[in-house]
Every structure is written in structure tokens, then in C-alpha cells.
Design a protein around this motif. Structure first.
Motif, PDB file in Angstrom:
ATOM      1  N   ILE A 126       0.950  -1.046   0.252  1.00 13.16           N
ATOM      2  CA  ILE A 126       0.029   0.155  -0.057  1.00 13.16           C
ATOM      3  C   ILE A 126       0.928   1.148  -0.013  1.00 13.16           C
ATOM      4  N   ARG A 127       1.090   1.761  -1.196  1.00 13.17           N
ATOM      5  CA  ARG A 127       1.929   3.069  -1.356  1.00 13.17           C
ATOM      6  C   ARG A 127       1.119   3.854  -2.463  1.00 13.17           C
ATOM      7  N   ASN A 128       1.468   5.149  -2.235  1.00 12.53           N
ATOM      8  CA  ASN A 128       0.807   6.127  -3.097  1.00 12.53           C
ATOM      9  C   ASN A 128      -0.559   6.118  -3.261  1.00 12.53           C
ATOM     10  N   VAL A 129      -1.481   6.397  -1.756  1.00 14.09           N
ATOM     11  CA  VAL A 129      -2.785   6.173  -1.825  1.00 14.09           C
ATOM     12  C   VAL A 129      -3.464   7.332  -2.686  1.00 14.09           C
ATOM     13  N   ILE A 130      -4.339   6.737  -3.319  1.00 14.05           N
ATOM     14  CA  ILE A 130      -5.299   7.542  -4.285  1.00 14.05           C
ATOM     15  C   ILE A 130      -6.442   8.011  -3.655  1.00 14.05           C
ATOM     16  N   ASP A 131      -7.318   6.808  -3.084  1.00 14.97           N
ATOM     17  CA  ASP A 131      -8.484   7.173  -2.521  1.00 14.97           C
ATOM     18  C   ASP A 131      -8.684   6.122  -1.453  1.00 14.97           C
ATOM     19  N   PHE A 132      -9.542   6.163  -0.540  1.00 16.77           N
ATOM     20  CA  PHE A 132      -9.835   5.120   0.463  1.00 16.77           C
ATOM     21  C   PHE A 132     -11.373   5.629   0.865  1.00 16.77           C
ATOM     22  N   ALA A 154     -11.266   0.351   2.443  1.00 11.41           N
ATOM     23  CA  ALA A 154     -11.065  -0.016   1.165  1.00 11.41           C
ATOM     24  C   ALA A 154      -9.768   1.111   0.633  1.00 11.41           C
ATOM     25  N   VAL A 155      -8.592   0.776   0.418  1.00 13.05           N
ATOM     26  CA  VAL A 155      -7.732   1.689   0.004  1.00 13.05           C
ATOM     27  C   VAL A 155      -7.404   1.326  -1.483  1.00 13.05           C
ATOM     28  N   SER A 165     -11.002   7.480  -8.167  1.00 14.15           N
ATOM     29  CA  SER A 165     -11.733   7.584  -7.022  1.00 14.15           C
ATOM     30  C   SER A 165     -12.553   6.382  -6.626  1.00 14.15           C
ATOM     31  N   LEU A 166     -12.999   6.026  -5.483  1.00 14.25           N
ATOM     32  CA  LEU A 166     -14.005   5.064  -5.157  1.00 14.25           C
ATOM     33  C   LEU A 166     -14.838   5.237  -4.364  1.00 14.25           C
ATOM     34  N   THR A 167     -15.920   4.558  -4.675  1.00 15.45           N
ATOM     35  CA  THR A 167     -17.153   4.755  -3.629  1.00 15.45           C
ATOM     36  C   THR A 167     -17.790   3.266  -3.396  1.00 15.45           C
TER      37      THR A 167
END
Length: 1431
Positions: free
Chosen positions: A260-266, A278-279, A327-329
Motif C-alpha cells: 500500500i503505497r501512493n494512496v489515491i483514495d480510500f 478500502a484503499v 476515486s472509489l465509492t
């Protein structure tokens, strides 16, 4: 050099939003939810930068005008030729007879009738915070179990989380706690300022998470029940105060999974026993140019937070997702899994790690190795871009994707059993605003917030609809049938701000008893617009122009605002824009004017008469002090619409009002003695009561209040008289005042108030002895929804509210005299206010004027407005409270179930002449400062209730639904008298006696009053990058910005690459068009189109040498452009010189004068021409790393006379006389002088440190000069040029004196002249007006040394002693980190947002704060009043 920076306009638009039950009014049991008043559904909290607003959404009965829209919709389905003509109603479906529309009621399901309702926003509170908001979430804590209300969680840019709740005691937000992570090791990195944290909350409010740099999460757990608290905390005494357990920082790579590196969205997922996250992250970074080596580098990791054992097991890991995921939902618990939005596709990942992808254009097969689904021919033509899109669920299986242009596309999950087999996207069903945030509220509302335009509340209704046979075959077609074509009409205003049209979404075919019925049904999601929050968005450029308000010419700030389809102009004025309709010198009125609606009495059986509500005014009474002892006139309108004076009366009128239900005039006159007269409608006298003590006249009346059937007079010796009218006799008589105290009691102010809102309710004390009061006919007449009240102020500062007609004390407080934030009933009996010996003299803190009046737009509410003698004005809103738990004291028979909450305050600099001057001359010069309530209807269907403040600081006090209470200056130097008047058949007219004499005025049309400045919006459906006002022709030249398809060519002129498929898009580049716009009607008169790859950087109107005028100088329009030739070739630029020339107008346009742009010269440059300015008749232009000074030769070419090598890329040029300030993107700021003999540019000094400057200006006042700069982080710096200072190395280095964090960069600024009262009349001071990219408008004003020392000390006191919203630190908010100095350079610029809180403090606190810094509140308020103001 000292300066004050203040925000005139707060940041505009909505960047973050959350919907929740925050205030008690949202609870279903909160008071009577009658169908008349409506009910509060929920709260919407929105934020942009440092501006936080709390709204409530109310469901109300639809106003009559709203039925017109339904009528329009119904007419759309009527066959052509069968529409009803005006005054007629359409025939019913069978064609038999007419339908009586009055008897038709809309019916709900099951045929039950329900009235039509509308949903509207109402502002509850707004705050300017000392922090930049980066997230808003609703959360429920342990205390929510008691009061059933949600709490608000706010995250800030410097890694803070504040927990806020609503406090009924202060009727405002209250800070529960603040959690700060700014000292965490993750924030110590150099690149941490580039990071923006995201705030997320678990669906069950078990914890909140804030993302930190270096792939970490700050976790804040919340207790869910009292049992948890008792378990965690052995001492339950702490449980009441602390609803959370200690927070901690979770390092995802070390504590969860090293991938888990360079997080875009969680996001938190619903339906799990423990909080589950959820990441979405990119474990191997790549970009478009590296896709051959690395593609599909994004992974989805789902893990559980075990907050007890601090264990974080990984549940699911999915890798190989496209590299451009955004992004995520999470999906609902019925489906499970998550939705991921990528630039070119929508991906669904279920709990078994299955991936279902829906490409929206032709790029995914080329950039990803994921298996693509087979697409129908129609889907293969789809070409959408999802960058900037937002998405949300509207039900379990339907997702709305709102693209960056506002187009709404429904996406449906197609299920095969319980697993999702494919995703289906339908064509666009609506168009709404450009989205920044989308929040789903409950099941049937969507809030779409926008940073560049209005934010809208949409209603989503699921309706069953029968499918006609000719419809699309449901199995073969896509999941959504095409919406009607007209829904995509972009010119329609409704489509811009809210969607129209239906999206049909099929459900299973109707089946009955196992056999398929021939009638097919489908569920239709119907979108409708409920309400919108206006906003102007970012200010890309601005210019001062001249606006014509009728005959008056006033300065107006023209701002180029918005983006895309929401682009256009906003026009801001400092004062309330009014125009004079006619002068009425005949009626005079320097001492007062009253416009009254009276009519001849008509005897009807029973004696009572219903007055028609639509009746207009018929009589104007005016009064003057000249000739002595005064003259009063009664005037009516003559046949030719002129004014005719019917009666002249010697004496000064002190008050007049319609009486006896509008059949008579009550007239209060002073001529040697006071006289209270009842006049017939034609002005003849019916009755007169002389105000005598025996035979001696009593002191002169200083003020009065008339409210049918009561009359109150207050004399100069502070005694009062109360009279009541008897309708059956048509006469008035004195009223017994014994309940209020001794006959000689003193009162300094008072008046009546009629409450039509029903808010003012009394609670009767059962234990109090009953009073024998004779009820009158008027008492019975006024029973019902109207209640009348008398408010009185005693000299010692006690304010009392008395019921009428019984005169019982309902409210008493001593807190108003000190302007406390909350006024509650003290339950004291009537206060004693006996005469003093010697007579009491007026004090500075005496209440001079007090009035209770309704303020508001569609739902006026009672407000208490008070003016102290010192010039302090305060506005309080009446708020209903529950009955008191304790029994009332026996001295009181009742109490008012209301408290008053301060919502606005303003300090005016008011001078009082010596009281001893009682001469005739002093009476002539006397300025009457009165608070006059009014109701006006400036446009059909729009009504405002407000108060006008007359005197030498005339102001409009107004309240709007979405803007709250505002105080706007009227723009006159003095207004002696004011009244509304409908004598000329207009409900929007006012009579004013100003410095220009008596005139009939009205508001300018289409003015928006929701903001802090009166504004007009000019939508143009395209954005403008630059705007300039040409003073010689009063026209506007603006550069509109478009996106154009871009192609690269090789040496032979062949296109290097072009799309090979219809669903592959060409690259886009910016291009510009020049427009010549007339402010009258906003017509585009002419334009100039640049090359498809050329865009405008700057436009200036500058005087250049010419032979065509006698003076040898003329204003020309100079334009600098950039020519973009792709990434392989260096950019070029050009300078254009245009002249605005007058041409013969086309007769068909009906415009008297017409103008054109004439191109005189085009000068190519080897680099981009990033900025232009004029200096002593020459043109200064930047070209790449050089500055050129050019002369305009023979009106046809530019000749270079001097040049200078400067930094890397010039971002700003400003000249004053022969001094030039140059701002650079790397080399900071340079100070240069230009000499003409010989031609030469001389560098005087430069900043030795590197800095990216967005704007640099010269700032001067009182013989001092500074250079003001702003950089791309929003830091404002003041530089001094001082060759005598050793640090400056003989002037080579500019000295950095002050650094102030403005938090938002500005790219447009203007210098305006400021002429203070005590300043130099010849040389004005400079005031800098700056327009920021977040939509805020701020000013920088020079402060003299004495005042700046006082205000700087005051600022320090306010930081330490005032409780700030969300417990933020104003000092840290404005502090700039500088590695080159030992202490921050924070002393030269004062923070106007912080100092403005001093005005709102109660007087006792103001005295306490100023005493600690060795000054007094009057001096500080005088300093403040002299500095504030727009421009």
C-alpha cells in the motif's frame, strides 16, 4: 509600512458538503409542523476554503407562482391548436365542459389529496474560519443517543480534525474537541504542503480517518454506547465530556501491507462488524509515456480495523487495475463491493475480487490489459472523459455519473442471480451544474455542490411508468432509454442550474400469476430541481467600469467568473444599487415623509369593513423645519400622475399612519404644543387632543409610534403618552398606563410591533394573581394570527416587551444595553425609572433607536434592531424557546417564549453636536437617525421585508433566504426621510429625501442580495480569461476561452497523429477570441478570432503616442498571446494593438452608436508574451526572459527602444510613473526604473530569494512606498526599497518586511485611490483590490502608525481571549515559515477577518479587551470604521 487585509467577499462556491440532522429543528417532534409553515427536513453544511455555511432545507407549501411551471408542463402535452386562450382553462380529457381549476387539488398515491410543496434553502449560520477546510462529514457520538442529533466533523489543511455540535444555548456551533496531527513525523517532510488530506467516516460512526502524507491514516475512534465508555474508562465522570477514545496514526505500508503505497483514495465499507477500509493505491508509479514498461499498476486493498487489539488484517487484495483510477465509492450492503472511477472506464470490484469493467471511450483496450466486455455498436461510439466527474448511488443498483460539464449519465448494475454480470450506461438524462461534490441525502435527494457556479439540490423520485408498444425493445437495448432530446438544450436556464427531463430505467416485465401481462412497466428515476445556492466561482480577471444607476454613474467591479458553461461576468457594487425615477421637489420632506393607504369609510352592516389588501397608497404627508415653526403638507396624486398638494399645515409632523383600518389618518404634530390629531382621508380634522399638563404645554415630542389602534409618544423629558382608538366612535382616548409604573416614569425609546409570523407566544403563569382588565373590541379584533406588542426602553437600559391590549409584562432584559450575544427574559417585574434630579443627560451607550420588525425574503421573521447613541448597530433574530422548567416568580403573570440571538453588528462613526445648542440653526442642521421598517416587492413573486436606517450613514438592513442578515450602504451622503410608496402603482418604490432633495427611487432590477456585496450576474455560457474596461468609449474588451482540437504537423505539413476511431478523442488545447462588449444589454459588438492554437495571456488598455489626436496620446487595446505548437516545438507569441473605432450602426439593431475593433499592428515574438503594461506613453512587453520597451510608431508598428534580461518567465508587470515592478515565476520580484534620455532600463533592486510570484504591485501612501507580491501558495509579502539600510547592499536587494499567509493566490489586482477624511487631499492613498482563484475578493488598505499599533495589540488580545470557531489558531493560520529569519515576519499586515470579531463582542468584553492594551473601545471602533469598506 503597515496595511490591513480584509476579505470583502468570502470564498465562493461549494467544495465540501455533508447533509445531516444538525439543528433541533430537523427533529420530527421539533415544534408544530403545520402545513402553513412547512417543516425542516435536514441540514446541509457546505464549505469552500475558510468559509463554512449551515443551511436548513425546508419543505413548504408551493407559492402560487410555482403552479405556472406545472401549467407549462401540462401545456406541453396538449395537442397544438387546442391550448386554452388566456383567461380560459383547457378542456378535460374527454372534452366535456371545462374544469374549474380552483377545485382541482393534486393527489398523491391512493388518491389522497396533498398540497404541492417546494424545498428551499435557508441560511442558519455562516462563519469565516481561521483554517482551510479539506473535508466535512456527519458523525453520531454517544451524546447523539440523548438528543438524536448528528455532530459535524471538519478537517483542515494543516492536519487537524474538529468535532462540532449545535448548541441551543448560544444558537450556534460549539467546539467539542480539536485533534491535531501537524507534529506527526509524516508532516515534517518538505513536500507535505503539496498534500491534501481526505476525511472519511465509518457508516456506523465507529471511527473517522484522515489521510496523511507518506501513506498514513489518522484514526479517531468514537464510543458508541455508555457501556463502551464504562468499559474503557474506569472513571465514568469523564464519559460525559469525551465521546472519543485516543486517536492514533496508522502507517499503511508498515502496519497493514507493504504494497500500500501512493494512496489515491480510500473509503469505509458498510455492513461489516468492525470498521473496514478500502484503499485504492498505485503500488508502482507510472505515467502515459511509460505504459510499455508499467501498466495496470493500481491495486485495491480491503482491511479491517480492530480498534481493541490494534490488529489490521487484510481481507482482499486486487491488483492489475488501470493506472488512471481516480476515486472509489462503496456499494450498498445488498450488492457489496466497490465502484472505481478511472479516466476512461468505470470498474466494479465485488467481494470475491471479480472485476467488471465498463469502458466509456476507446482508450481502455490500449492502456490496460484487463479483458473488455463486448460492446454494442451504439456503445462503441461512446466517447466520454471521466476526469473531473463525480458519482453517487441513487438506489442499490443505479449510479449517477455527473461529468465535468454537468451531464448526468445513469449506470445500472445488471445482476445475474446475486452477482453483477455487467454494467450498463444510458445516454445523458439531464444537465446540472459543474460538480465538485455530490452528496446523497436519505433516499430521495441529491446535493450537487460546485466550486465554479451555483450548487443545486435535486429530488430523485422513483415512478412506475407503463411502457408503450413502440418503445425500444428492453432486452436488446441498453439499460436506460434515451431521454427526450430537449433535455440537452444548453441555452435553457433551467438546464444550466438544474436538470430537467426523465431517465427511464427498466425493471422486470410485469408478471401476474406466472403469466406475462401485456402491460409492461418500468421504474423511472425522475429528477427535479428543488433549489440552488448562488455562487460566482473563481475570479480569473477583473476591471473597474462605470455603471449607470438611472442618472447616477457609479463605479462597478466587473469580474470574469465561472468556468465552462457557467462562465460569464459578475458585477459588484459597493452600495445598494438604486435609480431615481422622478424628482418631487414640490413636496419637500426634509424632516419626514409618510406615504399612506387610506380610503373613504363605507358603513356596512355591523360596522366592520374588510380593507382590500391590494390597495395602493393614496396620500403623502411631508414636513419641513422651514419656515419656523415648521410646515407640513398633505399631497395626493393628480390626474396627470403629478403630485398635488391639497393641504398645508403650520407645524412639524412627527408621525403619521393610517388608522381605524385605513379609513382615517392619525397625525402627530408639533406647533407650540404637541397635538395628536385624527384626520379624514381628505385631510380635514376629525379630532384633536392637545398634549397639556393642565393648561401648560408639555415638552416637545421627540419620537412616536403608531400601530392601529394604539399610539405612543415619547417626549423630550423622557415621559410617554399612550392612546387607544375606539373604532365604533372613530375617536382616540388616553390609555391607562398604571401597570407600567408611575405616571412620571421615564423611557428613552419604544415602539409597537405587529407579529404576523406567530412566533411571539406567551407562557402564562398559573400562580400569578389574575388581573381585572377590560377587554375592548380592538382586543377581540386583533385576536388570531396577529398579535401586537409594545417595546419600551428605560433610561437604565432595561428593555421591556408588553402585551397589548392588556399591558402585561412579557419580557424584560438588561442585556441589550451591552449588546450581549443572547437576550433572554430575566423574569424581573416592571423596573422603576423615576425622574432624576438634576435631569439625566444622554450617555454614549444609551439606546437611541429600537425597533422590532420582520426581516426576510420568503419567510420574514421578527428581528430586534437596536442603535446605540455611540453608533453601534446590532440586529437580533427572535428564536422560539420551550417553556421554562422552573415556575415564574409571582411578580410576573407571563413570559415570552422567545430569546433574541445577535446575527449582525456594525459600528458607525457618528458625531453628536453639543446638547446645549437648542437654537433654530441647530434644529435646521439636526440629522434624524431613524430605523424605518419597510416591505417592498422589486419584482413579481419577490418580496423583501427590511429596515432602512436614515441619517448621515444611510443603510439598508435586509435578510435573504440564503444570505442571512446584511447591512448595505445606500450610496447617499445623507438621507433625512424615507418611506415606501405605492402611489404610482408600483410596490417597489421608495420616497427618499437625500442631499439631492425629495425623489422617488427604486432598486435596480436583477440585483442579487445573497452575497456581502450587491451583485448582478451576466451569464455568457463561456468563460473569460481577461477583461478590461476602455474608459474613452465605456466599452468592455474581454477574451473568451475555448477548448479546441489540437493537431501536430511535421515539416511537410502532414498531421503527425489523428484519431483512428470514433471513440478516440483528439487532444485539446486552449484558444481565445476577443470580444468587444457593450455594458448596455451586454451585446457583443465585434470580435477578433485568433489562430486555433493561440490563446490570450493579457489585455490592457494603455495610452500610446499617436498622431490622430491633438494631445498626441490615445488609449489603445494591447493584447499579448501565446502560440502553442505542441511539446516538440518551442512556444511563440505575439503582440496585437487594436483601436476601438466608431462605425455607422445597423438601423435594424436600434442601437444609437456602434463600435468595432480595428487591428493596427501585430508584432510576432520568439517567446510567449505573458504580460503587458504602459509606461510614459510606451508599451512594456515581456517575451520569455526579456522585457522590451517599445514605442508605437506611425500608428502601424512597434519600435523597440530598450530591453532588459530578467528571470525565467515574467508573470506580472506594473508601472507607476517611470517605476516598473516585475514579477517572475522563479526569480521573485525586480524593481526597475525607466529613463528616456538615453533610453535605458535600470535595475534598482531585486529579491535575492527564489519565489514564484503570481502578481506584484506598487503600494504607496503618505510619502511611503512598498512593493506587494503574492505567490502561488497565496502568501502576501511587503518589500521595501531602502538603499540606506545596510542589509540592502546599497539598494541592490529589496528588503522583505512582512509575510502574511492569504491562503489563496490572486492573479488579478487593481490599485484604486482612497481619500480618508484626515489624509492628504491632493495625493490619495493606494488601496489594492485583489480577486482570488477561490472567488474571494480582498483589499489591502494603508493604516497609519498610531492606528496600526493599537490594532496590532488588539489583534493579539483577540487571538488569546476570544473563543474561535473549531478552536483554530488565527496566528498560526497567517504565519509563514521562513528559513532565512529567526522570527516570522508577521507584523506589517493586520488580519481583517480577525479584527472584525471585535465588532461582534458585547460592550463589556470590548471594554475589557481594550483596557488591557491601554486604549478605549470608542477609539478602536473609530479606527476600524475608517478602514472598512469595499473601495
Amino acid at each position: 509600512m503597515q496595511a490591513l487585509r480584509q476579505e470583502i467577499l468570502p470564498p465562493s462556491g461549494v467544495e465540501f458538503a455533508t447533509c445531516l440532522n444538525f439543528t433541533p429543528s430537523t427533529l420530527s417532534d421539533a415544534g408544530p409542523s403545520t402545513s402553513q409553515s412547512g417543516r425542516t427536513l435536514f441540514n446541509v453544511v457546505v464549505a469552500r476554503a475558510s468559509h463554512l455555511r449551515i443551511f436548513e432545507v425546508r419543505e413548504e407549501p408551493a407559492p402560487i407562482s410555482a403552479h405556472r411551471e406545472d401549467e407549462k408542463d401540462r401545456r406541453a402535452s396538449v395537442r397544438k391548436g387546442t391550448e386554452a386562450v388566456e383567461g380560459e382553462v383547457e378542456m378535460d380529457a374527454s372534452g366535456e365542459g371545462f374544469v374549474n381549476m380552483g377545485s382541482v387539488k393534486p393527489t398523491g398515491q391512493n388518491g389522497v389529496a396533498h398540497p404541492a410543496t417546494v424545498n428551499k434553502f435557508y441560511l442558519v449560520r455562516e462563519h469565516r474560519l481561521h483554517g482551510t477546510v479539506t473535508g466535512l462529514e456527519a458523525v453520531r457520538t454517544v451524546h447523539s443517543l440523548e438528543d438524536k442529533l448528528d455532530r459535524l466533523l471538519v478537517s483542515f489543511k494543516d492536519a487537524k480534525i474538529a468535532l462540532l455540535e449545535w448548541s441551543d444555548a448560544i444558537h450556534d456551533v460549539m467546539t467539542v474537541s480539536i485533534h491535531t496531527y501537524e507534529r506527526a513525523p509524516q508532516l515534517m517532510a518538505l513536500d507535505s504542503p503539496l498534500f491534501r488530506g481526505e476525511l472519511r467516516v465509518d457508516p456506523l460512526s465507529r471511527c473517522a480517518a484522515l489521510s496523511l502524507p507518506k501513506d498514513s491514516l489518522a484514526i479517531l475512534p468514537f464510543y458508541q454506547s455508555q457501556a463502551e465508555l464504562d468499559l474503557m474508562e474506569q472513571e465514568s465522570s469523564q464519559a460525559r465530556d469525551v465521546p472519543y477514545s485516543p486517536s492514533f496514526v496508522l502507517d499503511l505500508a508498515n502496519d497493514v501491507d507493504q504494497r500500500i503505497r501512493n494512496v489515491i483514495d480510500f473509503a469505509f465499507l458498510p455492513g461489516f462488524n468492525n470498521p473496514t477500509v478500502a484503499v485504492l493505491c498505485q503500488y508502482q508509479q507510472t505515467w502515459t509515456g511509460r505504459l510499455k514498461e508499467y501498466k495496470d499498476t493500481v491495486g485495491l486493498f480491503i482491511f479491517t480495523l480492530d480498534l481493541v487489539t490494534n490488529n489490521y488484517p487484510l481481507i482482499t487484495a486486487v491488483d492489475g487495475l488501470p493506472y488512471d483510477c481516480l476515486s472509489l465509492t462503496p456499494c450498498s450492503t445488498a450488492i457489496g463491493g466497490v465502484f472505481i472511477l478511472a479516466s476512461n472506464a468505470i470498474i466494479f470490484v465485488d467481494q470475491a475480487s471479480r472485476r467488471v469493467i465498463l469502458p466509456v471511450n476507446g482508450w481502455p483496450p490500449r492502456t490496460s490489459d484487463l479483458t473488455m466486455p463486448s460492446l454494442t455498436p451504439q456503445e462503441q461510439l461512446r466517447n466520454l472523459q471521466l476526469e473531473g466527474a463525480r458519482f453517487t448511488f441513487v438506489d442499490d443498483k443505479t449510479l449517477f455519473v455527473i461529468l465535468k460539464d454537468g451531464t448526468v449519465h445513469p449506470v445500472e448494475l445488471v445482476l445475474d442471480g446475486k452477482t453483477v454480470s455487467r454494467l450498463s450506461m444510458a445516454d445523458a438524462l439531464a444537465r446540472t451544474t459543474i460538480p465538485a461534490v455530490v452528496a446523497r441525502v436519505r433516499d430521495d435527494y441529491l446535493f450537487v455542490g460546485s466550486m465554479v457556479g451555483p450548487s443545486v439540490l435535486l429530488r430523485t423520485a422513483h415512478v412506475e411508468e407503463v411502457i408503450k408498444e413502440e418503445d425500444v425493445d428492453m432486452d436488446a437495448g441498453p439499460a436506460t432509454v434515451v431521454a427526450p432530446a430537449d433535455t440537452m438544450d444548453l441555452d435553457d436556464d433551467d438546464d444550466l442550474y438544474g436538470p430537467s427531463g426523465n431517465g427511464e430505467q427498466p425493471s422486470a416485465n410485469g408478471a401476474t400469476n406466472g403469466t406475462v401481462d401485456s402491460v409492461k412497466k418500468r421504474t423511472v428515476v425522475r429528477l427535479s430541481l428543488c433549489d440552488a445556492l448562488p455562487a460566482h466561482g473563481a475570479i480569473s480577471d477583473m476591471a473597474f467600469g462605470l455603471a449607470r444607476n438611472g442618472d447616477r454613474v457609479v463605479p462597478e467591479l466587473i469580474a470574469a467568473t465561472g468556468s465552462g458553461e457557467l462562465g460569464g461576468f459578475h458585477l459588484f457594487q459597493r452600495d445598494m444599487p438604486t435609480r431615481s425615477k422622478r424628482k418631487l421637489h414640490a413636496i419637500g420632506g426634509a424632516r419626514g415623509m409618510w406615504s399612506l393607504a387610506v380610503r373613504q369609510a363605507m358603513k356596512v352592516s355591523g360596522g366592520t369593513l374588510e380593507r382590500p389588501s391590494s390597495q395602493n397608497d393614496s396620500v403623502i404627508i411631508s414636513t419641513d423645519a422651514n419656515p419656523s415653526p415648521g410646515l407640513s403638507r398633505i399631497a395626493t396624486r393628480s390626474a396627470h400622475s403629478d403630485i398635488a398638494i391639497t393641504t398645508r399645515i403650520p407645524g412639524t409632523t412627527l408621525g403619521a399612519a393610517p388608522f381605524f383600518q385605513g379609513t382615517a389618518i392619525l397625525h402627530i404634530l408639533f406647533n407650540v404644543t404637541n397635538a395628536i390629531r385624527v384626520l379624514e382621508p381628505d385631510g380635514t380634522e376629525r379630532q384633536i387632543i392637545k398634549d397639556l399638563e393642565g393648561t401648560a404645554p408639555r415638552p416637545k415630542i421627540k419620537s412616536c409610534s403608531i400601530c392601529d389602534p394604539f399610539v405612543l409618544i415619547i417626549r423630550e423629558d423622557d415621559t410617554i403618552g399612550l392612546f387607544i382608538g375606539e373604532l365604533e366612535r372613530g375617536k382616540i382616548r388616553r390609555k391607562d398606563m398604571s401597570p407600567m409604573g408611575d405616571k412620571t416614569s421615564r423611557y428613552v425609546a419604544g415602539g409597537f410591533f405587529t407579529d404576523t409570523s406567530g412566533l411571539l407566544q406567551t407562557f402564562v403563569n398559573e400562580q400569578a394573581p389574575a388581573e381585572n382588565v377590560t377587554s375592548t373590541l380592538q382586543g377581540a379584533m386583533n385576536a388570531g394570527n396577529k398579535s401586537q406588542w409594545l417595546i419600551l426602553v428605560r433610561p437604565q437600559g432595561v428593555v421591556e416587551l408588553w402585551t397589548l391590549p392588556k399591558l402585561t409584562l412579557a419580557f424584560s432584559t438588561t442585556l441589550l444595553a451591552t449588546l450581549d450575544p443572547i437576550l433572554t427574559d430575566s423574569y424581573d417585574g416592571p423596573a422603576l425609572s423615576l425622574p432624576q434630579d438634576p435631569p439625566r443627560k444622554p450617555q454614549e451607550l444609551d439606546i437611541d433607536q429600537i425597533v422590532i420588525a420582520p426581516l426576510g425574503e420568503s419567510r420574514p421573521r421578527p428581528h430586534l434592531i437596536v442603535l446605540l447613541r455611540s453608533g453601534q448597530l446590532a440586529v437580533y433574530e427572535a428564536v422560539a424557546i420551550p417553556p421554562p422548567p422552573e415556575p415564574l416568580p409571582s411578580t410576573r403573570s407571563s413570559t415570552l417564549l422567545v430569546k433574541f440571538v445577535k446575527v449582525a453588528s456594525k459600528a458607525f462613526d457618528i458625531q453628536h453636536p453639543e446638547e446645549e445648542q437648542k437654537s433654530v440653526l441647530a434644529e435646521q442642521k439636526r440629522i434624524s437617525r431613524l430605523l424605518v421598517p419597510f416591505v417592498t416587492s422589486p419584482a413579481p413573486g419577490q418580496t423583501f421585508s427590511g429596515v432602512f436606517f436614515t441619517g448621515d450613514r444611510p443603510s439598508w438592513i435586509l435578510s435573504t433566504d440564503k444570505g442571512g442578515v446584511k447591512v448595505f450602504p445606500s450610496g447617499h451622503s445623507v438621507v433625512q426621510a424615507f418611506t415606501t410608496s405605492s402611489l404610482w402603482e408600483s410596490r417597489g418604490d421608495f420616497l427618499l429625501y437625500s442631499e439631492e432633495g425629495p425623489s422617488l427611487v427604486e432598486w435596480m432590477p436583477d440585483v442579487q442580495l445573497d452575497g456581502h456585496l450587491p451583485a448582478r450576474s451576466v451569464p455568457r455560457s463561456r468563460p473569460y480569461s481577461n477583461v478590461v474596461f476602455d474608459a474613452s468609449t465605456s466599452l468592455i474588451v474581454a477574451a473568451s476561452s475555448f477548448q479546441n482540437r489540437f493537431a501536430s504537423y511535421d515539416e511537410d505539413g502532414n498531421v503527425v497523429w489523428e484519431p483512428d476511431s470514433p471513440n478516440i478523442s483528439s487532444p485539446l488545447c486552449e484558444c481565445s477570441t476577443l470580444e468587444l462588449i457593450s455594458p448596455d444589454g451586454w451585446i457583443t459588438m465585434d470580435g477578433y478570432e485568433f489562430a486555433p492554437n493561440e490563446f490570450v495571456n493579457c489585455i490592457v488598455s494603455i495610452p500610446l503616442e499617436t498622431m490622430s489626436t491633438e494631445s498626441g496620446m490615445k488609449d489603445f487595446i494591447a493584447v499579448g498571446t501565446t502560440i502553442n505548437r505542441g511539446e516538440d516545438l518551442a512556444v511563440k507569441g505575439a503582440v496585437y494593438i487594436f483601436e476601438i473605432v466608431e462605425v455607422v450602426p445597423d438601423p435594424s439593431t436600434h442601437v444609437k452608436r456602434w463600435w468595432r475593433l480595428k487591428l493596427l499592428c501585430r508584432d510576432d515574438a520568439k517567446g510567449p508574451v505573458s504580460f503587458l503594461c504602459g509606461i510614459n506613453g510606451y508599451l512594456v512587453s515581456s517575451m520569455g526572459q526579456k522585457i522590451f520597451v517599445r514605442a508605437f510608431d506611425l500608428d502601424e508598428r512597434l519600435v523597440g527602444v530598450a530591453f532588459l534580461d530578467v528571470g525565467v518567465y515574467v508573470t506580472s508587470l506594473r508601472a507607476v510613473k517611470n517605476l516598473l515592478v516585475i514579477g517572475d515565476a522563479v526569480k521573485s520580484v525586480w524593481f526597475v526604473a525607466f529613463q528616456e534620455d538615453p533610453y535605458k532600463l535600470v535595475v534598482l533592486g531585486k529579491d535575492p530569494q527564489l519565489c514564484c510570484i503570481t502578481r506584484a504591485d506598487l503600494f504607496f501612501a503618505d510619502g511611503q512606498l512598498s512593493i506587494v507580491t503574492c505567490d502561488e501558495e497565496g502568501i502576501v509579502r511587503l518589500y521595501a526599497y531602502d538603499p540606506h539600510d545596510p542589509e540592502s547592499k546599497s539598494g541592490q536587494h529589496l528588503l522583505r518586511r512582512t509575510e502574511f499567509h492569504g491562503q489563496s493566490e490572486y492573479r488579478s489586482s487593481m490599485l484604486v485611490a482612497r481619500r480618508p477624511k484626515n489624509g492628504d487631499p491632493e495625493i490619495p492613498q493606494a488601496r489594492l483590490v485583489c480577486g482570488s482563484v477561490d472567488g474571494s475578493l480582498s483589499t489591502l488598505t494603508y493604516v497609519d502608525e498610531a492606528a496600526s499599533k493599537r490594532l496590532h495589540l488588539l489583534q493579539g488580545q483577540l487571538i488569546r481571549t476570544v473563543q474561535h470557531v473549531a478552536a483554530l489558531n488565527p496566528k498560526a493560520f497567517r504565519m509563514v515559515r521562513n528559513e532565512y529569519v529567526s522570527r516570522p515576519l508577521s507584523k506589517g499586515i493586520l488580519d481583517g477577518n480577525l479584527l472584525a470579531t471585535f465588532e461582534d463582542l458585547p460592550i463589556a468584553r470590548q471594554n475589557e479587551v481594550t483596557r488591557q492594551i491601554g486604549t478605549d473601545r470608542a477609539t478602536v471602533l473609530k479606527d476600524w470604521a475608517s478602514l472598512v469598506g469595499a473601495w
